[in-house]
Design an enzyme around this catalytic site. Structure first.
Site, PDB file in Angstrom:
ATOM      1  N   CYS A  18     -22.192 -26.406 -50.218  1.00 32.59           N
ATOM      2  CA  CYS A  18     -21.963 -25.770 -51.523  1.00 32.59           C
ATOM      3  C   CYS A  18     -21.088 -26.629 -52.438  1.00 32.59           C
ATOM      4  O   CYS A  18     -20.839 -26.279 -53.583  1.00 32.59           O
ATOM      5  CB  CYS A  18     -21.331 -24.404 -51.309  1.00 32.59           C
ATOM      6  SG  CYS A  18     -19.830 -24.498 -50.314  1.00 32.59           S
ATOM      7  N   ASP A  73      -3.437   7.267  -1.024  1.00 33.47           N
ATOM      8  CA  ASP A  73      -2.572   6.923   0.107  1.00 33.47           C
ATOM      9  C   ASP A  73      -2.502   8.068   1.109  1.00 33.47           C
ATOM     10  O   ASP A  73      -2.240   7.865   2.285  1.00 33.47           O
ATOM     11  CB  ASP A  73      -1.145   6.622  -0.381  1.00 33.47           C
ATOM     12  CG  ASP A  73      -1.106   5.345  -1.183  1.00 33.47           C
ATOM     13  OD1 ASP A  73      -1.760   4.382  -0.761  1.00 33.47           O
ATOM     14  OD2 ASP A  73      -0.441   5.318  -2.235  1.00 33.47           O
ATOM     15  N   LYS A  97     -12.927  28.435  -1.297  1.00 31.17           N
ATOM     16  CA  LYS A  97     -11.773  28.301  -2.194  1.00 31.17           C
ATOM     17  C   LYS A  97     -10.580  29.056  -1.621  1.00 31.17           C
ATOM     18  O   LYS A  97     -10.662  30.264  -1.395  1.00 31.17           O
ATOM     19  CB  LYS A  97     -12.128  28.848  -3.577  1.00 31.17           C
ATOM     20  CG  LYS A  97     -11.026  28.598  -4.580  1.00 31.17           C
ATOM     21  CD  LYS A  97     -11.315  29.201  -5.930  1.00 31.17           C
ATOM     22  CE  LYS A  97     -10.077  29.036  -6.804  1.00 31.17           C
ATOM     23  NZ  LYS A  97      -9.846  30.135  -7.666  1.00 31.17           N
ATOM     24  N   PHE A 115      -5.866  -5.282  -4.753  1.00 26.47           N
ATOM     25  CA  PHE A 115      -5.257  -4.893  -6.026  1.00 26.47           C
ATOM     26  C   PHE A 115      -4.126  -3.923  -5.726  1.00 26.47           C
ATOM     27  O   PHE A 115      -4.275  -3.069  -4.848  1.00 26.47           O
ATOM     28  CB  PHE A 115      -6.289  -4.217  -6.944  1.00 26.47           C
ATOM     29  CG  PHE A 115      -7.227  -5.209  -7.584  1.00 26.47           C
ATOM     30  CD1 PHE A 115      -8.103  -5.953  -6.824  1.00 26.47           C
ATOM     31  CD2 PHE A 115      -7.209  -5.399  -8.952  1.00 26.47           C
ATOM     32  CE1 PHE A 115      -8.953  -6.891  -7.398  1.00 26.47           C
ATOM     33  CE2 PHE A 115      -8.052  -6.326  -9.553  1.00 26.47           C
ATOM     34  CZ  PHE A 115      -8.920  -7.070  -8.776  1.00 26.47           C
ATOM     35  N   LYS A 161       3.465  -6.258   0.703  1.00 20.77           N
ATOM     36  CA  LYS A 161       2.184  -5.685   1.148  1.00 20.77           C
ATOM     37  C   LYS A 161       1.264  -6.763   1.747  1.00 20.77           C
ATOM     38  O   LYS A 161       0.412  -6.487   2.567  1.00 20.77           O
ATOM     39  CB  LYS A 161       1.450  -5.033  -0.038  1.00 20.77           C
ATOM     40  CG  LYS A 161       1.986  -3.687  -0.442  1.00 20.77           C
ATOM     41  CD  LYS A 161       1.103  -3.101  -1.548  1.00 20.77           C
ATOM     42  CE  LYS A 161       1.766  -1.898  -2.194  1.00 20.77           C
ATOM     43  NZ  LYS A 161       1.056  -1.431  -3.382  1.00 20.77           N
ATOM     44  N   LYS A 168      -0.683 -10.305   6.455  1.00 22.64           N
ATOM     45  CA  LYS A 168      -2.065  -9.822   6.338  1.00 22.64           C
ATOM     46  C   LYS A 168      -2.920 -10.999   5.905  1.00 22.64           C
ATOM     47  O   LYS A 168      -2.470 -11.896   5.222  1.00 22.64           O
ATOM     48  CB  LYS A 168      -2.146  -8.696   5.298  1.00 22.64           C
ATOM     49  CG  LYS A 168      -1.643  -7.366   5.842  1.00 22.64           C
ATOM     50  CD  LYS A 168      -2.045  -6.251   4.925  1.00 22.64           C
ATOM     51  CE  LYS A 168      -1.341  -4.974   5.339  1.00 22.64           C
ATOM     52  NZ  LYS A 168      -0.903  -4.210   4.178  1.00 22.64           N
TER      53      LYS A 168
END
Ligand SMILES: Cc1cc2nc3c(=O)[nH]c(=O)nc-3n(C[C@H](O)[C@H](O)[C@H](O)COP(=O)(O)O)c2cc1C
Length: 408
Positions: free
Chosen positions: A165, A287, A297, A333, A347, A351
């Site tokens: 342009c 957990d 119920k 996670f 954690k 492992k």
């Protein structure tokens, strides 16, 4: 992404859709098409009706050796926007007009190109070309950001200089070599997980107390679903997603297994674990679970409190870590209130877990239900990598980048 100059071998036999839009730079598409064809790619040119005002489809049909497509409703050769786009390795739009970029970011499907893009699962590379005022326009930039944030769209930055342009500024179509390099990089990237089986868990487990009540948590399953999409996008041989959330928007090729309880989640995960190359346990598994489930119920006056007893739940991640074979990669996670790296490292201790992805669930702007997340990736050797706040799809990319790097 770097191809190290192996463009021709990477592009050989790849199916590329070259989208061309109504930009003055449309004439350059002929040369780009020619380079792709010379590199051995099978190129299907798709022009918007406005692109035909700038370049004749016959030029592109002749160079590509395949009839260039323009009309949305003229599929004489049984090439439909769906089948063509879903069989493509890459879609490249060069040049991409401001109009087409904005239409794609809004999901508008009013011509063959925009419709094919909405239907595709492959990466889309966009090389914008426009006047600098148009390029810098806030709305156009916002639309570019929307596309970048989805994780499916990659942009080749336009160059700066004299524009058609007459003005000067940013907006020139990027150099052809940069565009071809971006295509090669993207093809390599989308083959990162070729032949790999990826197993992912997602969502919140649901543990029934009686016939109507249950305990669960706020996990939406979005992170796991984005991991599945990213693994699929990167060419995984098989993607198995075991999730409590809905699988509605997933490609058919992702094996989606809907589960509710942690027990059914564990059973399904175990069915697919032994030959999985990469397992990512993004689900929020309860957990605790009730000792017994009542199949009616429980009534208020039925001594309900004393009937509800809980026990510690199985730890699926630990179970997988114990069964892990050489060559398998396991990612866990963890959700913590606050950035509790110490607790996550604890954690992982002793492992057989390769990485833990730590999510801080105390923040309202990320995590549960949100499309955004910010995580810390902790490796078994103690290395720490921060993802920064990003859309979950981009976080999924960062996690998979880390895993792919670790596996090299
Ligand atoms: C001579 C001329 C050159 C143009 N060049 C560009 C351009 O480089 N980039 C752009 O975004 N639009 C350009 N436009 C405007 C587009 O053609 C217009 O926005 C059109 O709607 C784009 O349609 P499409 O995106 O469906 O191809 C130009 C228009 C004219 C008349």
């Amino acid at each position: 992404m770097n191809t190290g100059g192996q463009t021709s071998s990477i592009l050989k036999n790849k199916k590329i859709i070259l989208g061309i839009t109504g930009s003055i730079a449309a004439y350059k598409a002929a040369s780009i098409c020619s380079s792709l064809v010379k590199s051995g790619a099978e190129v299907f040119c798709v022009l918007t009706p406005n692109a035909c005002r700038f370049i004749n489809p016959i030029t592109l049909s002749s160079i590509s050796g395949k009839k260039a497509i323009v009309g949305q409703y003229s599929n004489e050769e049984k090439i439909s926007h769906i089948s063509l786009s879903q069989s493509a390795d890459i879609i490249l739009i060069a040049p991409a007009s401001a109009n087409t970029i904005s239409k794609i970011s809004s999901g508008i499907c009013d011509n063959f190109l925009t419709t094919a893009i909405a239907a595709c699962y492959c990466p889309v590379i966009i090389a914008p070309a426009m006047n600098s005022c148009m390029y810098e326009n806030q709305i156009i930039q916002k639309n570019i950001d929307i596309l970048k944030n989805t994780g499916n769209y990659f942009f080749v930055e336009p160059g700066t200089g004299k524009l058609a342009c007459g003005s000067e500024g940013k907006g020139r179509l990027a150099a052809e070599e940069n565009i071809i390099a971006a295509v090669s990089d993207c093809i390599m990237f989308s083959n990162d997980l070729k032949n790999k089986k990826i197993l992912i868990s997602a969502g919140a487990t649901v543990e029934f107390l009686d016939s109507v009540r249950f305990i669960s948590n706020r996990s939406s399953g979005k992170m796991g679903h984005e991991l599945a999409m990213e693994a699929y996008f990167r060419g995984a041989g098989e993607v198995v997603l075991v999730s409590s959330a809905s699988g509605a928007e997933l490609p058919r090729d992702i094996k989606f297994i809907k589960v509710q309880s942690s027990n059914t989640m564990m059973e399904e995960i175990l069915k697919h674990y032994s030959d999985a190359d990469i397992t990512m346990m993004a689900a929020a598994v309860s957990d605790i679970i009730p000792v017994s489930k009542y199949d009616y119920k429980l009534k208020k006056n039925d001594d309900i409190i004393s009937k509800l007893k809980f026990r510690e739940n199985i730890n699926i991640l630990s179970m997988l870590a114990e069964k892990k074979k050489k060559g398998q990669y396991l990612a866990g996670f963890s959700a913590e209130s606050g950035e509790n790296i110490k607790n996550t490292v604890e954690k992982m201790k002793n492992k057989n877990i390769d990485i833990m992805v730590l999510n801080d669930i105390s923040r309202n702007d990320i995590g549960f239900e949100s499309d955004y997340n910010e995580a810390v990736i902790i490796s078994s050797n103690g290395d720490i990598e921060r993802t920064g706040k990003n859309r979950k799809r981009i976080i999924a990319r960062i996690i998979l980048n880390k895993i792919i790097n670790d596996l090299k």
